[in-house]
Design an enzyme around this catalytic site. Sequence first.
Site, PDB file in Angstrom:
ATOM      1  N   HIS A   1       3.003  10.828  -1.628  1.00 32.33           N
ATOM      2  CA  HIS A   1       2.663  11.720  -3.021  1.00 32.33           C
ATOM      3  C   HIS A   1       0.800  11.895  -2.772  1.00 32.33           C
ATOM      4  O   HIS A   1       0.237  11.171  -1.558  1.00 32.33           O
ATOM      5  CB  HIS A   1       3.751  10.595  -4.023  1.00 32.33           C
ATOM      6  CG  HIS A   1       2.774   9.113  -3.578  1.00 32.33           C
ATOM      7  ND1 HIS A   1       3.028   7.829  -2.843  1.00 32.33           N
ATOM      8  CD2 HIS A   1       1.893   8.480  -4.600  1.00 32.33           C
ATOM      9  CE1 HIS A   1       2.657   7.059  -2.843  1.00 32.33           C
ATOM     10  NE2 HIS A   1       2.274   7.272  -3.594  1.00 32.33           N
ATOM     11  N   THR A   2       0.729  11.879  -4.086  1.00 29.69           N
ATOM     12  CA  THR A   2      -1.223  11.831  -3.867  1.00 29.69           C
ATOM     13  C   THR A   2      -1.373  10.812  -4.344  1.00 29.69           C
ATOM     14  O   THR A   2      -1.258  10.010  -5.266  1.00 29.69           O
ATOM     15  CB  THR A   2      -1.595  13.115  -5.189  1.00 29.69           C
ATOM     16  OG1 THR A   2      -0.675  14.340  -4.498  1.00 29.69           O
ATOM     17  CG2 THR A   2      -2.973  13.380  -5.191  1.00 29.69           C
ATOM     18  N   SER A   3      -2.247   9.667  -3.338  1.00 32.27           N
ATOM     19  CA  SER A   3      -2.705   8.785  -3.828  1.00 32.27           C
ATOM     20  C   SER A   3      -4.014   8.090  -4.781  1.00 32.27           C
ATOM     21  O   SER A   3      -4.060   7.483  -5.338  1.00 32.27           O
ATOM     22  CB  SER A   3      -3.430   7.371  -2.648  1.00 32.27           C
ATOM     23  OG  SER A   3      -3.430   8.233  -1.835  1.00 32.27           O
TER      24      SER A   3
END
Length: 243
Positions: free
Chosen positions: A14-16
């Site tokens: 996922h996009t951190s």
Amino acid sequence: MDFLSATAPPAREHTSRPIVTGTSVLGLKYDGGVMLAADTLCSYGTMAKYKNTRRLKSIDGVLMGAGGEYSDFQAIQDMLEADALENECMSGLYDSQERNAKETWNYLRAVMYNRRNKMKPLWNDLVIAGLDEKKEPFLGWVDKIGTTFQENLVATGFGSYLAIPLLREKYRADMQEGEARALLEDCMRILFYRDCRASNRIQIAKVDAAGDILISDPYELDTQWDSEAFRAPVADLDGDGGW
């Protein structure tokens, strides 16, 4: 090696934090429809890298615009398109109907809130436009933590600070399509002047009273840089003080 692979933590999927981002999306209702505007620039950090990125999309009869992380916006598009395909495939078995804009807005609210609770947010602010269950124009806003509202005019990004005051000053509920377009273009021009992540290459999209969606090809706004303040010498220097 197999033991290490089995015990290693799973790769992050996922996009951190946002990397490639788009800025403002503006929307307003006019007499008989809804109109959105967005530029086509996506920035890689502070670099204006992708200059022809489309951030206004039509999915299953609903118009959607997004600011924030572009890869997360693509994931949202894939999710909605898969849901629309499943709905179409099941239409022979069940009495399914095309999801209207308000239902899509509510669905995305739940998705964003769910991802936020899992600490895997989709880093987007979304503008949803179309018709509601009563075939009336609908305009809604959703952010990355699931906050939502409906309004006659909305904005994401720097547009929330720079464009909303202008929209509120000029907006009328009985605006015609041409007036709405001119107002959005004026606001996008101001954002280009004041937001270093904005571009003068924009798209305009509309949903009319029949539910038909039209998204324009990108085009460039006319801008003016001949203000006296730009030409006047700075601090009594010969020129503007730059190199």
